[in-house]
Design an enzyme around this catalytic site. Structure first.
Site, short mmCIF file in Angstrom:
data_model
loop_
_atom_site.label_atom_id
_atom_site.label_comp_id
_atom_site.label_asym_id
_atom_site.label_seq_id
_atom_site.Cartn_x
_atom_site.Cartn_y
_atom_site.Cartn_z
CD1 TRP A 61 0.37 0.58 3.33
CD2 TRP A 61 -0.17 -1.58 3.14
NE1 TRP A 61 0.87 -0.07 4.43
CE2 TRP A 61 0.55 -1.40 4.35
CE3 TRP A 61 -0.62 -2.85 2.81
CZ2 TRP A 61 0.82 -2.45 5.22
CZ3 TRP A 61 -0.35 -3.90 3.67
CH2 TRP A 61 0.36 -3.70 4.86
CD GLU A 117 -2.74 3.84 7.82
OE1 GLU A 117 -2.88 3.62 9.04
OE2 GLU A 117 -1.62 3.96 7.28
CG ASP A 124 0.57 4.32 16.04
OD1 ASP A 124 1.57 4.95 16.44
OD2 ASP A 124 0.63 3.41 15.18
CD GLU A 160 4.01 5.48 4.87
OE1 GLU A 160 3.06 4.80 4.47
OE2 GLU A 160 4.95 5.85 4.13
CB CYS A 179 16.87 8.51 22.63
SG CYS A 179 15.69 7.49 23.55
CE1 TYR A 224 -1.89 5.90 13.02
CE2 TYR A 224 -3.70 4.64 12.08
CZ TYR A 224 -2.35 4.91 12.17
OH TYR A 224 -1.46 4.20 11.41
CE1 TYR A 277 -10.54 -5.43 18.80
CE2 TYR A 277 -9.17 -6.92 17.50
CZ TYR A 277 -9.48 -6.31 18.70
OH TYR A 277 -8.72 -6.59 19.81
#
Length: 345
Positions: A29, A46, A144, A183, A209, A126, A91
């Site tokens: 995709w 998605e 997310d 992404e 970080c 989202y 789901y």
């Protein structure tokens, strides 16, 4: 940690996008111009991946597109065909909403912006951010589980709220390449900044970080309290065979629209509740109960359903099971009878 300076922000964006350009996952995709992806393929992906891991999702994605190659094909299909193509993904409300939204798009065209995506059935913040950034190059940051984990570690924040994550995701978002940035963060979380075994030595963001600097990346974010699992019990009857069985349509949000063995819930804490439930179910079906086949259990979200399965005769006429969209729970129930039909060797 203080906010990034403009110079640091430029370096952070360059480091992550450079890593993504070299290491981003090659997923079907994602083919097409950056920021101008095929909206239908991106949309199906998605929705499918919201509760499905990518490795499993690849097979389901291709199967769904083989059945419905365009949004118009999906819109024109009956709901039972859509649910059948979605079988195994779980789901099922996702499939029902995708079908409804496809009918709207087929009639009115694709949304022109983030707000338009957000207005479609089943499309939340989202998905709207992902689709508007991937297909329209709109500057909307996704939020997310992967994004939450990456940002919590980047800032050494143990309990980031959704609002905190969204604010920091918005700040970091590269306005020139928003789809690629979204992404990239998700790929980083899925492949490098993983929950249990982060590979900090390979992470393009490790110089900035804070969790890596502290040496305790897995401490961020702190684990969320797990909701208690609700145990549900029901009796079900198998009238016919695993290949041709009486079925009825499920209702409710969990398995609504799917077909399944006729069933009735009961409270196992109540005396004789199971016997009363099978009697009431067979009375409703005008069927005669037979022997017990066994029980199957299946976990769904925060519910664990145990189905106590009986043979029965009479009642509704059996139908071809292969043509019906069934949940995994009902597939397990049908498999209880398979050993009984297999002749001894």
């Amino acid at each position: 940690m203080p906010d990034f300076t403009p110079a640091e922000l430029t370096r952070v964006r360059s480091a992550l996008l450079g890593w993504f350009d070299r290491n981003g996952r090659d997923l079907p995709w994602r083919h097409g111009p950056e920021g101008r992806r095929d909206p239908y393929r991106a949309w199906v992906a998605e929705v499918l991946l919201q509760q499905t891991q990518v490795a499993r999702g690849l097979t389901y994605y291709q199967r769904f597109l083989d059945s419905f190659p365009t949004v118009h094909a999906l819109a024109a299909a009956p709901q039972e065909a859509v649910l059948k193509a979605w079988e195994g993904c779980g789901y099922y409300a996702r499939a029902r909403n995708l079908h409804r939204a496809a009918q709207h798009v087929a009639a009115h065209g694709y949304p022109h912006d983030h707000a338009g995506w957000l207005a479609l059935p089943g499309v939340g913040p989202y998905t709207a951010a992902a689709l508007s950034s991937l297909t329209q190059n709109a500057a909307h940051a996704v939020n997310d589980g992967n994004v939450r984990r990456v940002l919590a570690r980047l800032h050494a924040h143990p309990q980031p709220t959704p609002a905190w994550v969204q604010a920091h995701a918005d700040t970091l978002l590269d306005p020139d390449r928003p789809g690629a940035w979204n992404e990239a963060v998700m790929d980083l979380g899925a492949t490098i900044c993983t929950p249990k075994a982060p590979q900090c030595h390979r992470c393009p963001l490790s110089p900035w970080c804070q969790a890596a600097a502290l040496g305790t990346p897995t401490a961020y974010p702190a684990p969320k309290p797990r909701p208690a699992v609700q145990d549900l019990h029901a009796v079900a009857v198998l009238i016919g065979t695993p290949e041709h069985a009486a079925l009825e349509e499920r209702t409710g949000t969990l398995l609504g629209g799917l077909m399944g063995l006729p069933s009735q819930s009961f409270d196992p804490a109540q005396p004789a509740a199971q016997a009363q439930a099978i009697a009431a179910l067979c009375n409703r079906l005008h069927a005669t109960p037979g022997e017990t086949l066994g029980q199957v259990t299946h976990a769904m979200t925060h519910r664990r359903v145990t189905l106590h399965v009986y043979r029965a005769t009479g009642g509704p006429a059996p139908q071809d099971v292969s043509r019906a969209a069934l949940s995994r729970l009902d597939r397990k129930a049908l498999n209880l009878m398979t050993p009984l039909l297999t002749p001894p060797t």
